[in-house]
Motif scaffolding. Structure first.
Motif, short mmCIF file in Angstrom:
data_model
loop_
_atom_site.label_atom_id
_atom_site.label_comp_id
_atom_site.label_asym_id
_atom_site.label_seq_id
_atom_site.Cartn_x
_atom_site.Cartn_y
_atom_site.Cartn_z
N UNK A 107 12.74 6.82 -10.82
CA UNK A 107 13.38 6.11 -9.70
C UNK A 107 12.42 5.09 -9.09
N UNK A 108 11.17 5.53 -8.83
CA UNK A 108 10.21 4.61 -8.20
C UNK A 108 9.84 3.47 -9.14
N UNK A 109 9.82 3.75 -10.45
CA UNK A 109 9.52 2.69 -11.42
C UNK A 109 10.67 1.69 -11.53
N UNK A 110 11.88 2.13 -11.14
CA UNK A 110 13.04 1.24 -11.10
C UNK A 110 13.05 0.42 -9.81
N UNK A 111 12.66 1.07 -8.69
CA UNK A 111 12.72 0.40 -7.39
C UNK A 111 11.58 -0.60 -7.18
N UNK A 112 10.37 -0.26 -7.66
CA UNK A 112 9.22 -1.14 -7.42
C UNK A 112 9.43 -2.55 -7.96
N UNK A 128 0.84 -1.21 0.00
CA UNK A 128 0.00 0.00 0.00
C UNK A 128 0.87 1.25 0.00
N UNK A 129 1.90 1.28 0.86
CA UNK A 129 2.77 2.47 0.93
C UNK A 129 3.54 2.66 -0.38
N UNK A 130 4.08 1.57 -0.92
CA UNK A 130 4.87 1.66 -2.15
C UNK A 130 4.03 2.15 -3.33
N UNK A 131 2.84 1.57 -3.49
CA UNK A 131 2.02 1.94 -4.63
C UNK A 131 1.34 3.30 -4.42
N UNK A 180 1.67 6.49 -6.99
CA UNK A 180 0.53 7.30 -7.44
C UNK A 180 0.70 8.75 -7.00
N UNK A 181 1.19 8.95 -5.77
CA UNK A 181 1.39 10.30 -5.27
C UNK A 181 2.38 11.09 -6.10
N UNK A 182 3.45 10.43 -6.54
CA UNK A 182 4.43 11.11 -7.38
C UNK A 182 3.87 11.47 -8.75
N UNK A 183 2.89 10.72 -9.21
CA UNK A 183 2.25 11.06 -10.48
C UNK A 183 1.47 12.37 -10.39
N UNK A 184 0.96 12.68 -9.19
CA UNK A 184 0.13 13.88 -9.05
C UNK A 184 0.93 15.17 -9.17
N UNK A 185 2.27 15.09 -9.07
CA UNK A 185 3.09 16.29 -9.23
C UNK A 185 3.53 16.50 -10.68
N UNK A 186 3.02 15.69 -11.58
CA UNK A 186 3.38 15.80 -12.99
C UNK A 186 2.36 16.64 -13.75
#
Length: 322
Positions: free
Chosen positions: A204-209, A160-163, A167-173
């Protein structure tokens, strides 16, 4: 999602479109038949997973810690199918290609969380098999209800935290290039590529997930079965060795069903055709939830016996009622 945005400055404004367009297959005719096929797979998946969950709840003999993970897997498969397939059918069978911004983010979160939990739940089931074969005399102490519940709960929290972070990082785009997503759902990787501002945190998050949700679970599972194989070679009796292997067959089948198609897609990477990527990922999303309960019914004697017992009781009640 306000904390994500405020972290980049109060005066920063982001271009959030009213909707995204899910393109689906490109240039392929009669693809509605494919989505009808997904619908039947979805129905089978829902019925099968509900059946497994019901059997585990009804039969007191299936209250072992192992079946906490089996129940959770059935629940995740059911939730994931219900989060993905009805929306996909609505988009492509009823031509609702326009998905609102908030719906797309919600859609992405639930789909990714369930896909993450499917992989992590296989780790919990692998832990059960590892302890059962490596430490048979201490199995009851090493695999308790408390331990299994703690493992499952920690996996849920992490997913839940990771996903939610993704999603949260997408909102700053700011999506000022395009709103067309060349996929069958709101795909994280394809979405942040549409942004016209800095998307480095998303990269970065798409690499780490995938590392934490795919590669590390797969490495743990493969390492566990290497240890299991060495332990079984030390067992002198062929009968005991065969019996132990049979208990792992179902889990290995689930691992292959889930990981092989995803690894093929990620290994080929950008070279894969968009249509092939959609077919591979969509089948990866719907087939494991359908096959997981079937595999567990076929390879788990306790569940088979429980189903037979429930069916006999049902038939006896019908006879008594008449």
């Amino acid at each position: 999602m306000e904390p994500f945005n405020s972290a980049f400055g109060k005066n920063v404004s982001f271009v959030h479109p009213a909707y995204f367009i899910i393109s689906g297959f490109i240039g392929l005719p009669n693809m509605k038949y494919y989505y009808v096929f997904l619908f039947f797979v979805f129905i089978i998946s829902v019925l099968a997973n509900m059946a497994v969950m019901t059997v585990i709840c009804l039969d007191y003999n299936l209250r072992a810690p192992k079946y906490v993970a089996v129940f959770n897997l059935a629940f995740v498969d059911l939730l994931g199918s219900c989060a993905l397939v009805p929306k996909v059918l609505d988009i492509f069978l009823f031509n609702h290609y326009y998905v609102s911004y908030n719906d797309c983010m919600t859609f992405l979160f639930f789909c990714y969380t369930c896909l993450s939990m499917q992989a992590l739940n296989l780790v919990a089931l692998c832990y059960d098999r590892l302890m059962a074969i490596m430490y048979p005399l201490h199995y009851q102490a090493k695999v308790t209800h408390k331990i299994m519940f703690s493992v499952i709960a920690s996996f849920w929290l992490f997913a839940i935290i990771a996903d939610l972070t993704a999603v949260g990082l997408l909102t700053r785009l700011s999506f000022c290039r395009s709103v067309v997503i060349n996929s069958y759902f709101c795909d994280h990787g394809l979405m942040f590529e549409l942004a016209c501002n800095d998307n480095f945190p998303n990269i970065v998050i798409s690499f780490l997930l995938p590392i934490f949700i795919l590669w590390l679970p797969m490495i743990f599972i493969l390492s566990s079965y290497i240890c299991i194989a060495f332990a079984l070679f030390k067992v002198a009796a062929v009968k005991e060795r065969t019996k132990a292997l049979k208990t792992c067959t179902g889990h290995l089948s689930l691992v292959a069903i889930y990981f092989i198609p995803i690894l093929i897609t990620f290994t080929i990477g950008p070279e894969i055709h968009p249509n092939a990527r959609i077919i591979n990922l969509s089948l990866t999303s719907v087939f494991p939830p359908m096959l997981n309960p079937v595999v567990y019914v076929l390879y788990t004697q306790e569940i088979r016996l429980s189903i037979k017992k429930i069916l006999k009781l049902t038939q006896r009640d019908k006879v008594m009622a008449t």
